[in-house]
Enzyme design. Structure first.
Site, mmCIF file in Angstrom:
data_model
loop_
_atom_site.group_PDB
_atom_site.id
_atom_site.type_symbol
_atom_site.label_atom_id
_atom_site.label_comp_id
_atom_site.label_asym_id
_atom_site.label_seq_id
_atom_site.Cartn_x
_atom_site.Cartn_y
_atom_site.Cartn_z
ATOM 1 N N GLY A 89 45.737 43.525 36.818
ATOM 2 C CA GLY A 89 45.777 42.084 37.024
ATOM 3 C C GLY A 89 46.130 41.333 35.765
ATOM 4 N N GLN A 138 43.432 37.263 29.917
ATOM 5 C CA GLN A 138 43.279 35.936 29.290
ATOM 6 C C GLN A 138 44.448 35.616 28.379
ATOM 7 O OE1 GLN A 138 39.208 36.904 27.883
ATOM 8 N NE2 GLN A 138 39.038 34.724 27.532
ATOM 9 N N ARG A 155 37.655 33.340 30.779
ATOM 10 C CA ARG A 155 37.734 34.436 31.748
ATOM 11 C C ARG A 155 37.703 33.873 33.161
ATOM 12 N NH1 ARG A 155 34.193 36.477 27.685
ATOM 13 N NH2 ARG A 155 35.159 38.161 26.516
ATOM 14 N N SER A 166 31.985 46.474 34.100
ATOM 15 C CA SER A 166 31.702 46.835 32.697
ATOM 16 C C SER A 166 30.812 45.762 32.040
ATOM 17 C CB SER A 166 32.997 47.022 31.907
ATOM 18 O OG SER A 166 33.791 45.858 32.004
ATOM 19 N N ASP A 180 30.158 43.122 24.862
ATOM 20 C CA ASP A 180 29.470 42.065 24.126
ATOM 21 C C ASP A 180 28.268 42.661 23.382
ATOM 22 O OD1 ASP A 180 30.544 39.639 26.244
ATOM 23 O OD2 ASP A 180 30.252 41.656 26.984
ATOM 24 N N SER A 181 27.543 43.566 24.055
ATOM 25 C CA SER A 181 26.361 44.177 23.426
ATOM 26 C C SER A 181 26.786 45.074 22.265
ATOM 27 C CB SER A 181 25.560 44.982 24.461
ATOM 28 O OG SER A 181 25.102 44.112 25.481
ATOM 29 N N ALA A 182 27.920 45.765 22.402
ATOM 30 C CA ALA A 182 28.417 46.607 21.300
ATOM 31 C C ALA A 182 28.789 45.735 20.106
ATOM 32 C CB ALA A 182 29.619 47.421 21.760
ATOM 33 N N ARG A 183 29.436 44.612 20.385
ATOM 34 C CA ARG A 183 29.810 43.693 19.295
ATOM 35 C C ARG A 183 28.560 43.155 18.611
ATOM 36 N NH1 ARG A 183 34.357 40.917 23.173
ATOM 37 N NH2 ARG A 183 36.111 42.153 22.460
ATOM 38 N N ARG A 232 25.550 44.572 18.493
ATOM 39 C CA ARG A 232 24.894 45.634 17.708
ATOM 40 C C ARG A 232 25.683 45.913 16.433
ATOM 41 N NH1 ARG A 232 25.138 50.157 21.528
ATOM 42 N NH2 ARG A 232 24.013 51.371 19.995
ATOM 43 N N HIS A 279 18.836 48.628 19.154
ATOM 44 C CA HIS A 279 18.805 48.453 20.613
ATOM 45 C C HIS A 279 18.692 46.970 20.897
ATOM 46 C CE1 HIS A 279 18.586 52.696 21.411
ATOM 47 N NE2 HIS A 279 17.804 52.771 20.351
ATOM 48 N N HIS A 326 29.542 38.121 31.601
ATOM 49 C CA HIS A 326 30.427 38.555 30.521
ATOM 50 C C HIS A 326 31.335 37.353 30.263
ATOM 51 C CE1 HIS A 326 33.374 40.648 28.143
ATOM 52 N NE2 HIS A 326 34.307 40.559 29.069
ATOM 53 N N THR A 342 42.488 42.501 24.122
ATOM 54 C CA THR A 342 41.487 43.373 23.492
ATOM 55 C C THR A 342 41.457 44.649 24.314
ATOM 56 O OG1 THR A 342 39.541 42.776 24.801
ATOM 57 C CG2 THR A 342 40.077 41.306 22.973
HETATM 58 P P1 NAD Z 1 47.804 44.294 30.955
HETATM 59 O O1 NAD Z 1 48.632 43.122 31.344
HETATM 60 O O2 NAD Z 1 48.205 45.073 29.745
HETATM 61 O O3 NAD Z 1 47.719 45.311 32.190
HETATM 62 C C1 NAD Z 1 47.455 44.902 33.495
HETATM 63 C C2 NAD Z 1 48.270 45.780 34.404
HETATM 64 O O4 NAD Z 1 47.885 45.505 35.761
HETATM 65 C C3 NAD Z 1 49.793 45.553 34.315
HETATM 66 O O5 NAD Z 1 50.415 46.757 33.915
HETATM 67 C C4 NAD Z 1 50.179 45.141 35.733
HETATM 68 O O6 NAD Z 1 51.437 45.672 36.131
HETATM 69 C C5 NAD Z 1 49.043 45.743 36.549
HETATM 70 N N1 NAD Z 1 48.855 45.143 37.864
HETATM 71 C C6 NAD Z 1 48.908 43.824 38.212
HETATM 72 N N2 NAD Z 1 48.657 43.696 39.535
HETATM 73 C C7 NAD Z 1 48.417 44.943 40.020
HETATM 74 C C8 NAD Z 1 48.082 45.468 41.290
HETATM 75 N N3 NAD Z 1 47.932 44.666 42.349
HETATM 76 N N4 NAD Z 1 47.934 46.805 41.428
HETATM 77 C C9 NAD Z 1 48.096 47.630 40.368
HETATM 78 N N5 NAD Z 1 48.410 47.192 39.138
HETATM 79 C C10 NAD Z 1 48.564 45.872 38.961
HETATM 80 O O7 NAD Z 1 46.307 43.752 30.828
HETATM 81 P P2 NAD Z 1 45.111 44.457 30.028
HETATM 82 O O8 NAD Z 1 45.063 43.946 28.637
HETATM 83 O O9 NAD Z 1 45.158 45.923 30.272
HETATM 84 O O10 NAD Z 1 43.860 43.812 30.805
HETATM 85 C C11 NAD Z 1 43.561 44.209 32.132
HETATM 86 C C12 NAD Z 1 42.346 43.452 32.660
HETATM 87 O O11 NAD Z 1 41.198 43.847 31.913
HETATM 88 C C13 NAD Z 1 42.443 41.922 32.496
HETATM 89 O O12 NAD Z 1 41.891 41.293 33.646
HETATM 90 C C14 NAD Z 1 41.582 41.643 31.277
HETATM 91 O O13 NAD Z 1 41.069 40.329 31.265
HETATM 92 C C15 NAD Z 1 40.497 42.679 31.489
HETATM 93 N N6 NAD Z 1 39.692 42.989 30.307
HETATM 94 C C16 NAD Z 1 38.363 43.122 30.528
HETATM 95 C C17 NAD Z 1 37.516 43.386 29.468
HETATM 96 C C18 NAD Z 1 36.042 43.493 29.745
HETATM 97 O O14 NAD Z 1 35.210 43.542 28.832
HETATM 98 N N7 NAD Z 1 35.637 43.528 30.999
HETATM 99 C C19 NAD Z 1 38.028 43.521 28.166
HETATM 100 C C20 NAD Z 1 39.408 43.414 27.983
HETATM 101 C C21 NAD Z 1 40.234 43.129 29.069
#
Ligand code: NAD
Length: 306
Positions: free
Chosen positions: A78, A81, A87, A142, A147-150, A152, A167, A174, A224
């Site tokens: 997907g 940011q 987010r 996740s 955030d907790s790793a950062r 710590r 800890h 998030h 990130t």
């Molecule tokens: P990215 O753009 O590098 O990769 C996303 C990928 O998803 C792309 O390759 C895109 O083609 C693919 N995609 C889009 N729609 C799709 C679908 N319907 N089916 C399959 N694939 C699809 O982005 P990224 O940097 O890898 O980040 C991915 C997600 O992880 C983002 O939502 C980001 O906000 C999130 N993220 C979460 C955390 C966390 O702590 N939870 C940390 C960093 C990033």
């Protein structure tokens, strides 16, 4: 069931998670899926070529059919940011994607543990559980592991102590309404309140830095991925090997602190089936109030999406 992991989304987070798994030889097989199949193919090829240096993992690009014998499915697909975007701004785009992706996962494999990583992770975790309420303990986000790793890391840097001996959890959303659990934080088994150099000002700065780290990193490199990938790889290892390790992952509230119908992070025990135990977390009155505020903020977004 094989120790096979599927990763949906072969972008920065998905491919770096695969790389972490390969270097640690955690999984027998990894399958990468992406809407951009050429990207999934190329990432798989590049990752395959690191295997002779690292171990034995079989890596391939695949389709939903390849999910049928996976123990874990990670969702990291997907939009992400953009600088200045929160987010929660991502919610509409990614919620539409999850309506399509999550049913395809469980149609292919009803038993897989689903780890949501895409943001806003709490909203998307709640959405996945709303689609499949019977799988609520099989679906986790996740959450605040990063955030907790950062947190710590920064505490360790200040105290000059290995963060692994610290800890301390950040819980709740998030995102911007998350909160630090100072009342239960320990170094070794010593309450953190005993460390005099941690004045209220220092504590505030450390928490703010942990909370805003994603914004700072995104300013410079638009994404990130290393730290979240390391964290997700740890969640995968915990689940695959039934380690019963405590992690602050996003999960459906079941009356904790009076909260229902919202997913957020509190520490739980993870094992082969997903969330295997909820813990009797003890927090003080201020933290309870902040947790409720964080939940209320998430509930507003959930309601706006309905
Ligand atoms: P990215 O753009 O590098 O990769 C996303 C990928 O998803 C792309 O390759 C895109 O083609 C693919 N995609 C889009 N729609 C799709 C679908 N319907 N089916 C399959 N694939 C699809 O982005 P990224 O940097 O890898 O980040 C991915 C997600 O992880 C983002 O939502 C980001 O906000 C999130 N993220 C979460 C955390 C966390 O702590 N939870 C940390 C960093 C990033």
């Amino acid at each position: 069931m094989k120790n096979k992991v599927a990763i949906i989304g072969a972008g920065m987070v998905g491919s770096t998670t695969a790389y972490s798994l390969i270097t640690q030889n955690t999984a027998e097989e990894i399958v990468l899926l992406d809407a951009n199949s050429a990207l999934a193919q190329s990432q798989a090829m590049d990752l395959q070529h690191s295997v002779p240096f690292a171990g034995f993992t079989k890596v391939q690009a695949g389709t939903y059919q390849d999910l049928k014998d996976c123990a874990i499915v990670v969702i990291a697909c997907g939009a992400k940011q953009k600088p200045g975007e929160t987010r929660l701004d991502l919610v509409k785009k990614n919620s539409a994607i999850m309506k399509d992706v999550v049913p395809k996962v469980f149609q292919a494999n009803a038993h897989a543990v689903l780890i949501m990583v895409s943001n806003p992770v709490d909203i998307l975790t709640h959405q996945a559980i709303s689609l499949f309420p019977k799988k609520r303990d099989q679906i986790l986000g996740s959450g605040t592991i990063l955030d907790s790793a950062r947190f710590r890391f920064l505490l360790g840097q200040h105290l000059k102590i290995n963060p692994q001996s610290i800890h301390a959890y950040i819980v709740g959303e998030h995102g911007d309404s998350e909160l630090p659990l100072w009342s239960t934080a320990t170094v070794g088994n010593i309450p953190i309140a005993r460390f005099r150099s941690l004045t209220s000002g220092v504590k505030r700065t450390i928490f703010e830095k942990a909370k805003n780290a994603a914004y700072a990193i995104i300013e410079g490199k638009q994404a990130t991925y290393y730290a979240i990938a390391s964290g997700v790889a740890e969640l995968i290892e915990t689940i695959l090997f039934d380690r019963r390790t405590v992690w602050p992952v996003s999960h459906l509230m079941d009356g904790e602190f009076g909260l229902h119908d919202v997913a957020l992070s509190l520490p739980v025990v993870l094992g082969r089936q997903g969330i295997v135990e909820r813990l009797p977390v003890g927090i003080n009155a201020t933290e309870k109030k902040q947790l409720k505020q964080s939940a209320a903020k998430l509930r507003k977004v959930i309601q706006a999406l309905r």
